[in-house]
Scaffold this active site. Structure first.
Site, PDB file in Angstrom:
ATOM      1  N   ARG A 208     -89.129  27.372  -8.224  1.00 44.96           N
ATOM      2  CA  ARG A 208     -89.551  28.538  -8.998  1.00 44.96           C
ATOM      3  C   ARG A 208     -88.454  29.601  -9.131  1.00 44.96           C
ATOM      4  NH1 ARG A 208     -93.520  25.913  -7.262  1.00 44.96           N
ATOM      5  NH2 ARG A 208     -92.154  25.672  -5.480  1.00 44.96           N
ATOM      6  N   THR A 209     -87.866  29.994  -8.014  1.00 46.60           N
ATOM      7  CA  THR A 209     -86.982  31.155  -8.050  1.00 46.60           C
ATOM      8  C   THR A 209     -85.747  30.862  -8.896  1.00 46.60           C
ATOM      9  OG1 THR A 209     -87.764  31.641  -5.828  1.00 46.60           O
ATOM     10  CG2 THR A 209     -85.855  32.889  -6.614  1.00 46.60           C
TER      11      THR A 209
ATOM     12  N   LYS B 116     -66.625  22.171   2.174  1.00 50.80           N
ATOM     13  CA  LYS B 116     -65.247  22.051   2.693  1.00 50.80           C
ATOM     14  C   LYS B 116     -64.949  23.147   3.696  1.00 50.80           C
ATOM     15  CE  LYS B 116     -63.911  21.026  -2.019  1.00 50.80           C
ATOM     16  NZ  LYS B 116     -63.144  21.625  -3.101  1.00 50.80           N
TER      17      LYS B 116
ATOM     18  N   ARG C 222     -79.573  32.320  -2.703  1.00 52.91           N
ATOM     19  CA  ARG C 222     -80.506  31.970  -1.609  1.00 52.91           C
ATOM     20  C   ARG C 222     -79.688  31.341  -0.489  1.00 52.91           C
ATOM     21  NH1 ARG C 222     -86.148  28.888  -2.438  1.00 52.91           N
ATOM     22  NH2 ARG C 222     -86.700  31.035  -3.008  1.00 52.91           N
TER      23      ARG C 222
ATOM     24  N   HIS D   9     -87.595  38.065   0.707  1.00 51.04           N
ATOM     25  CA  HIS D   9     -87.583  37.438  -0.623  1.00 51.04           C
ATOM     26  C   HIS D   9     -88.133  38.504  -1.582  1.00 51.04           C
ATOM     27  CE1 HIS D   9     -87.766  34.622  -3.804  1.00 51.04           C
ATOM     28  NE2 HIS D   9     -88.457  33.640  -3.251  1.00 51.04           N
TER      29      HIS D   9
HETATM   30  N1   CP Z   1     -91.846  30.965  -4.286  1.00 47.22           N
HETATM   31  C1   CP Z   1     -90.624  30.432  -4.126  1.00 47.22           C
HETATM   32  O1   CP Z   1     -89.701  31.059  -3.609  1.00 47.22           O
HETATM   33  O2   CP Z   1     -90.535  29.138  -4.569  1.00 47.22           O
HETATM   34  P1   CP Z   1     -89.196  28.277  -4.580  1.00 47.22           P
HETATM   35  O3   CP Z   1     -88.823  28.005  -3.135  1.00 47.22           O
HETATM   36  O4   CP Z   1     -89.556  27.019  -5.335  1.00 47.22           O
HETATM   37  O5   CP Z   1     -88.126  29.074  -5.261  1.00 47.22           O
END
Ligand code: CP
Length: 308
Positions: A57-58, A87, A108, A136
């Site tokens: 999603r993100t 590396k 991320r 998040h």
């Molecule tokens: N909600 C969320 O962070 O989903 P993903 O891990 O798929 O990005």
């Protein structure tokens, strides 16, 4: 109004003015087809997504958001293995280099604090798309936007946060935003070994938010306006048997859903494993797929705020 130069933590939202502006912008994006109405406002700009942990999603909603706004994308999916991190390149060096190619970076990482360190040296705005068990913040924006859309407001709502409150970074960011809404009452429901970390409990106390902790769901069900259930974060456990013992602590099926108020909503940041039965998906109160779709509009609004 407050102007963000990066987004690492939900605590950066000092008050609700910017939140409400972002949500109004997201609603505008949602109401109209953005490519037609905003005349590709980020044309010529580039978004880099660099993900050291998996995502559906993100990453994809940020990339879709940028493309709908007329911008381009660079993507380093599975950056732990498929970028020069494999590396031994440091994040700091990678971010300096990527910042020379892109106008905004969405990152991320598996370590808490990595986004903050990266933002400090990034030559362009950096957005935290999840830093290990830390935060998040863009998911929390999506969650608040969804509650507002579904219930009309956040003020005065009773929110049950259920599951992995120790490692659940979406929860850590969300509860900090909830502190901005008067009258919110929070039920923290988790197994004993997945309770909310003390620093977030302290944050709730400092902000005089009404909350209670429990390891059982039943007492909250008739009162909750929002039932927000989370996945137990298997990737944070070093002992798999510990994960296996608690991974199915809470399960929302039709019997549990029947105990909720008719106007309550069920949220989940997804992906779900065994937290919600598929039979619940057709319940109009199951808002988790609408929540995921809202991510597109909220991220369009955030990119516009940072870049336009
Ligand atoms: N909600 C969320 O962070 O989903 P993903 O891990 O798929 O990005």
């Amino acid at each position: 109004m407050q102007k963000l130069n990066y987004l690492i933590s939900a605590t950066q939202f000092a008050d609700r003015e910017l939140l409400e502006s972002l949500f109004a912008s997201a609603a505008e994006m949602e109401r109209h087809d953005i490519a037609r109405t905003l005349k590709l406002s980020l044309s010529g700009r580039i978004l880099a997504t660099i993900f050291y942990e998996p995502s559906t999603r993100t990453r994809l909603s940020f990339e879709a958001a940028m493309q709908k706004l007329g911008g381009g994308i660079l993507t380093a999916e599975n950056a732990r293995e498929n970028s020069s991190a494999a590396k031994g390149e440091s994040i700091a060096d990678a971010i300096r280099v990527i910042g020379g190619y892109a106008d905004v970076i969405v990152m991320r990482h598996f370590e808490e604090g990595a986004a903050k360190a990266a933002a400090a040296i990034s030559p362009v705005p950096l957005i935290n798309a999840g830093d290990g068990p830390g935060e998040h913040p863009t998911q929390a924006l999506v969650d608040i936007y969804t509650i507002m859309k579904e219930l009309g407001s956040v003020e005065g709502k009773r929110i049950a946060l259920v599951g992995d409150l120790l490692y659940g970074r979406t929860i850590h960011s969300l509860l900090q935003l909830l502190c901005l809404y008067p009258g919110v009452s929070i039920d923290l429901i988790s197994p004993a070994n997945l309770r909310l970390p003390a620093k977030y409990i302290d944050y709730l106390k400092q902000n005089k938010v009404d909350f209670r902790e429990s390891d059982t769901l039943d007492a909250s069900l008739p009162h909750a306006d929002v039932l927000y259930i989370t996945r137990v974060q298997r990737e944070r456990f070093t002992d798999v048997s510990e994960y296996e013992a608690i991974k199915d602590s809470y399960f929302v099926d039709a019997v549990i859903a029947a105990k909720l108020k008719p106007e309550a909503i069920i949220l989940h940041a997804l992906p779900r494993l065994n937290e919600i039965a598929s039979e619940v998906d057709s319940d109009p109160r199951a808002a988790y797929f609408r929540q995921a779709k809202n991510g597109l509009y909220v991220r369009m609004a955030l990119l516009t705020h940072l870049l336009a």
